[in-house]
Design a protein around this motif. Structure first.
Motif, mmCIF file in Angstrom:
data_model
loop_
_atom_site.group_PDB
_atom_site.id
_atom_site.type_symbol
_atom_site.label_atom_id
_atom_site.label_comp_id
_atom_site.label_asym_id
_atom_site.label_seq_id
_atom_site.Cartn_x
_atom_site.Cartn_y
_atom_site.Cartn_z
ATOM 1 N N GLU A 440 0.803 -1.231 0.000
ATOM 2 C CA GLU A 440 0.000 0.000 0.000
ATOM 3 C C GLU A 440 0.832 1.275 0.000
ATOM 4 O OE1 GLU A 440 -3.040 2.178 3.023
ATOM 5 O OE2 GLU A 440 -3.542 0.098 2.515
ATOM 6 N N MET A 441 2.041 1.234 0.543
ATOM 7 C CA MET A 441 2.783 2.474 0.781
ATOM 8 C C MET A 441 3.065 3.305 -0.473
ATOM 9 S SD MET A 441 2.855 3.096 3.875
ATOM 10 C CE MET A 441 3.801 4.602 3.657
ATOM 11 N N PRO A 442 3.270 2.732 -1.662
ATOM 12 C CA PRO A 442 3.470 3.591 -2.832
ATOM 13 C C PRO A 442 2.297 4.511 -3.138
ATOM 14 C CG PRO A 442 4.248 1.380 -3.289
ATOM 15 C CD PRO A 442 3.531 1.316 -1.981
ATOM 16 N N PHE A 443 1.135 4.229 -2.557
ATOM 17 C CA PHE A 443 -0.042 5.059 -2.802
ATOM 18 C C PHE A 443 -0.159 6.204 -1.792
ATOM 19 C CE2 PHE A 443 -0.815 0.908 -4.597
ATOM 20 C CZ PHE A 443 -1.322 1.201 -5.857
ATOM 21 N N HIS A 444 0.834 6.340 -0.922
ATOM 22 C CA HIS A 444 0.850 7.424 0.056
ATOM 23 C C HIS A 444 2.014 8.367 -0.228
ATOM 24 C CE1 HIS A 444 -2.277 5.731 2.642
ATOM 25 N NE2 HIS A 444 -1.699 4.548 2.478
#
Length: 741
Positions: A440-444
């Protein structure tokens, strides 16, 4: 993973919207429409998909309600739309998908978004897979399993997968072109569980010869994988050529500059063709041509010169010429071709011979770019990675707060040449919490609150906000997912080769539980106390098994310490008590793991045998599957034995239990006869006793070798009793947890 939700069905996805207005054609959506039908077959008609180009140049998506009562998912490409689907399911439907259990309870009518959500994906590239993943996890995958993984990749934003399935066919055809016979070419190729290390130039010929049926079937499989990845808009990384050739090239091309490296992990040294020799360009072109014939040429080629080795010369001019030769080969064959290199073995003079717009560096563990000597990779584009798992070892661990701090954001704020993020674990299929956050972190854009995220994750995974679950989340964050747990796995007493003073369970970190073991036991109890409410979630049932496994494995360390201390003191009664408790614990862990197929040696063997087309192949594949997770292998006696230890049902019951049983029986005989036993001064390898360090270990090695080579008949996996078995075991061990802790 996602077995229940990836069903083919005949429902037709209704695509409603004027694509012409944004310049996209219906064919651009066919692959993503099919993905939606596979993921949510009973709800596919409720989505409206569209491609919306433009924006800042980064991948982006939007989730909104449409005027016609549908859920609008739009993005600048197929991966962006797949990511939008995943985000919608997670944060509007509160479900969770993963390798190890999912929670996909969806209402018949999906909720229409009450707000518009837009996301811009920060890293340009989201890279996925380590060479090792293809063996430690995917050795025996068929198309059905690969199709699920590719869907999972797309929904998690992966747009640059390593794609090397079927590479056996490239090597086979290339060697035939230079005069090798069928047998000679297949004898060069390794067994099916070891191809990763051949592609990384470490080994040849081990555990083969490779059957022709395997080569043919994996060419077909590789083509399907490549086609699907391309249909979804992914940019695959293919194999390049850096000079690795068969050892027999020395005799066939006596005038060529071919050198042997050093022996590697008990395997005979491989041969390296000098990139400055004319044969490098000649054979390299043949290799790339054969790859193109089978899978096409798609612009990014992995080539790591002198990987885990040393060049014949450290002269700067020589190394510069090597870099030029490697990129020249790529560019000659593919005018838009890029070289991809791992950060492990970088040499600045090789790197700086390649134009900056033609090289991508993979920083596998996300820390090399910080080294002063590498200085952010001298302005070359790089990917900030997470490695996390080695060998497929089963151990709860991973620094969730490190992930939540946004490693890519930190790197790119200092180094603009950080253009991607990556997951480079050696194996998948474990620690679902860690990987859900990592994906998920690439979307933050910025750091996120780990505590809030874990609460949200468990709500999605269990479909409840039960107060017990909030407490469990806090315990997991303070326990196995606390800061500092992101590196190499700590040792498993279960999988360790027996010793009085057990130092390691393999070539990994030693024995350490970096959190309060009794707190994890409490988390397990809280989970089981909520079983009536949570039992409908398959993710919950996996966690009940997995956390229980870790609790018992941790407890086993204390039991063995007490047994060893009793032996040293000559306390027969104490030794008998603690050693028998430990052996019983092994059986109970095996029983708990046997309630699912996730951590199951029988599943592994069954999948291996399913690839065979005759009895001889079945024998070969069974041997490969058995050896990889035990002795690992070697042309000589193995030195990295137990590298890929697994706390798996079947391995514990049939292999690890027998080793410990034999060891304790030997110690008991010593106690009864008054003989001494000492491990002082025994030969060590990778920080533990060598394979045949004394008479006992020699006898044990003989038994291990016979077990590895023996035929295996997989037992039926009796799934679905996780909660019942876990509750029974917890009740049995609660008094012992209090006693030992």
């Amino acid at each position: 993973m996602m077995i229940k939700i990836f069903q083919y069905c005949s429902l037709i996805l209704l695509y409603m919207g004027a694509l012409a207005s944004v310049g996209a054609q219906p064919k651009d959506l066919k692959a993503i429409e099919a993905l939606v039908r596979r993921v949510v077959p009973n709800h596919a008609e409720q989505f409206k998909l569209s491609i919306q180009p433009g924006g800042s140049g980064r991948d982006h998506f939007e989730i909104a309600g449409s005027n016609d009562g549908l859920i609008q998912l739009s993005g600048n490409n197929q991966i962006a739309i797949a990511s939008a689907l995943n985000w919608y399911l997670k944060y509007f439907c509160h479900v969770q998908m993963g390798w190890n259990g999912s929670q996909m309870h969806l209402p018949a009518k999906l909720p229409i978004p009450d707000r518009t959500v837009t996301k811009e994906v920060e890293p340009q590239w989201r890279v996925y897979m380590n060479y090792c993943t293809f063996n430690y996890s995917a050795s025996w995958w068929n198309w059905e399993r690969w199709e699920k993984e590719i869907d999972f990749m797309a929904m998690n934003g992966i747009n640059m997968p390593l794609s090397v399935v079927g590479l056996e066919g490239v090597w086979y055809n290339a060697l035939l072109r230079v005069g090798y016979s069928d047998h000679e070419a297949r004898a060069f190729l390794v067994g099916p569980a070891y191809s990763a290390w051949q592609w990384m130039t470490n080994i040849e010929s081990a555990n083969g010869p490779l059957p022709k049926s395997w080569i043919d079937n994996h060419i077909i499989l590789g083509k399907k994988i490549m086609q699907r990845e391309l249909e979804l808009g992914m940019q695959p990384i293919q194999q390049g050529f850096s000079g690795f050739v068969p050892r027999s090239f020395v005799e066939r091309y006596p005038k060529a500059k071919i050198a042997y490296g050093k022996d590697w992990c008990s395997f005979k040294a491989t041969a390296q063709l000098d990139p400055l020799d004319p044969l490098f360009d000649e054979f390299g072109k043949i290799f790339l041509e054969e790859q193109d014939k089978l899978f096409g040429s798609h612009g990014y080629y992995a080539a790591d010169p002198f990987h885990e080795g040393t060049p014949p010369s450290e002269d700067r001019a020589y190394l510069h010429a090597v870099g030029q030769a490697i990129q020249k080969l790529v560019s000659t064959y593919d005018t838009k071709g890029h070289t991809v290199m791992q950060a492990w073995s970088l040499r600045r003079d090789i790197v700086e011979a390649i134009p900056k717009d033609r090289l991508l560096i993979l920083d596998l563990n996300g820390s090399k770019y910080k080294d002063k000597a590498l200085d952010g990779f001298w302005g070359y584009n790089f990917v900030v990675g997470n490695l996390h798992n080695f060998g497929g070892r089963i151990n709860l661990h991973g620094d969730a707060r490190l992930l939540a701090s946004n490693q890519f954001g930190q790197a790119s704020s200092k180094y603009p040449n950080a253009i991607g993020s990556g997951l480079f674990m050696e194996a998948i299929g474990q620690n679902p919490l860690f990987y859900d956050l990592a994906f998920e972190m690439p979307f933050h854009r910025e750091a996120i609150d780990a505590d809030d995220w874990v609460k949200s994750y468990l709500f999605r995974r269990y479909n409840t906000q039960n107060t017990n679950i909030s407490a469990v989340g806090a315990m997991l964050l303070a326990g196995p997912y606390r800061p500092g747990t992101n590196g190499v796995e700590n040792s498993s007493i279960i999988a360790a080769r027996p010793a009085l003073n057990v130092k390691k369970s393999g070539p990994n970190a030693g024995f350490k539980i970096p959190y309060a073991a009794d707190t994890l036991a409490m988390a397990w109890k809280l989970l089981l106390d909520a079983s009536y409410e949570l039992q409908g979630s398959d993710g919950y049932r996996f966690d009940v098994m997995d956390i229980g496994r870790q609790v018992l494995s941790n407890l086993g360390q204390e039991m063995h310490k007490h047994a060893a201390e009793a032996f040293i003191k000559g306390d027969k009664k104490g030794f008998k008590l603690h050693s028998q408790r430990f052996l019983t614990l092994l059986k109970d862990v095996d029983k708990l793991l046997g309630t699912r197929s996730d951590f199951n040696f029988n599943t592994w063997i069954k999948d291996a045998q399913s690839q065979a087309t005759n009895a001889e192949e079945k024998k070969l594949y069974t041997f490969n599957a058995s050896q990889l997770v035990t002795w690992w292998g070697g042309d000589k006696e193995p030195s990295i034995f137990d590298y890929a230890w697994r706390e798996w049902n079947g391995l514990i019951g049939d292999y690890y239990y027998e080793r410990w049983s034999r060891f304790y029986a030997m110690l008991e005989r010593k106690l009864n006869t008054g003989e001494s036993y000492s491990e002082e001064g025994l030969k060590q390898v990778y920080g533990r006793e060598s394979l045949r360090a004394n008479t006992f270990y020699t006898d044990l090695a003989n038994w291990e070798e016979n077990w590895i080579k023996s035929p295996k008949s997989p037992k039926k996996v009796n799934v679905g009793r996780e909660i019942k078995v876990a509750k029974h075991i917890l009740a049995q061990y609660e008094p012992l947890l209090k006693e030992y802790y």
